[in-house]
Design a protein around this motif. Sequence first.
Motif: not given
Length: 456
Positions: A216-220, A173-197
Amino acid sequence: MDLIIKNGTIITAADTYTADIAVKDGKIHMIAASLDAPEGVEVVDAAGKYVLPGAIDAHTHLEMPFGGTTSADSYEAGTRAAACGGVTTVFDFVIQGKGKGLIESVEARKALCEPQACVDYAFHTAITDLRPEVLEELEKSVEYGVPSFKVFMVYKKEGLMVDDGVLAAALEKARDIGALVSVHAENPDLIDRRIEKFLGEGKTSAWYHYESRPEFVEAEAVKRAIHWAKAFDAPLNIVHLACKEGLDEVTKARDEGYQITAETCPQYLYFNKDVYKREDGRNWVCSPPMKGQDSQDALWEGIKRGDITTVATDHCPFQSYEKDWGKDDFTKIPNGCMGIENLYPYMLSEANKGRISFNKAVEVCSYNVAKLYGCAPEKGTIAAGSDADIVIYDPNMSFVVSKDNMHSDVDYTIWEGVEMTGYPVMTFSRGKLVFKDGEFVGEAGWGQFVKRKGNK
């Protein structure tokens, strides 16, 4: 004319030269080699100093409810601190509540900010509930003047995360209307698993905040987000990028011709993961966390070659007693650091030391930000017709950061004891003096909403 700034060395993203600047009705009226001041016009002599466009901090979280509390700086305190650090425009994130509309959410925050803002302000909207009617509202938001949106690939338990399907729909949608999407990029499942451990093993110090979300959690997540952006040929911005491997993916995509941009933060450029080994390491807990030295070195190289487009702060501070909630359990530490007053002084100090050019510091802190987010040429440069958002910088001044000489409402600073080579001595917001010689001299309510343009 209302003001003339004489004899200063003007520095923009592209040029360095000596000239005088005339200001009228909040705008830069004229730039010339020498200007005479009519009677009654204020004159500022900037001889021996640099004259720069005000910085734009495009990533802040003011008065943000999060982690069982609210970030410590109100709109007044945060924009006051911004002015004192040479930041003349602040972008804040509006978090869309479940069941709420985008413009509805922005207008609620705007009503809160308007009487408090000491400098100009704009918003991004964080999408958390992309119902069909909200997807259609994206275009109306662009017309309203908020053409930038954020999606969280993390914070699942907090109700902020969106899945890949929502990310893909937003990108298309952003591509079609001239908007910009930003992301906070981290993998939540890896984070939750590692926190539990780690908690199960009794590993509860701030160091395990880093260990639960290492490189690697951010890079993925960065790779995944870029994959979808490339698939839909949509522009994408990675915010608060902190790791080398993620930056490598940005560089690769840009070299292939895709519209991928990246932002990093001053805390990643100065501190590394070793801060989490400190007794007070909880004060540096933010997400993504600081990474290893190789990532920090890579980020600086990314700035130099242009693959990191902007530098912003992710300013989201909490009081020290709130950080102390997690002294025995890193998962209870409110997530965020301060930096809105340190952004420009730090980057300019590094320029003063020769690490980057002053033009590059202006580029990543001001010019690129205005261009990327649709508020150029009014913001981000010193040119006739632009807003008179001007910083006068003394390159010979030595300044040591302390909580006692900062201007926000936070009771400590992670930048305590850091020495800056050179420092801002005056800040003008649309021609109005708001900071002088260490003191805030502006007023709440001065700042105006910046209506921005999309890229269609």
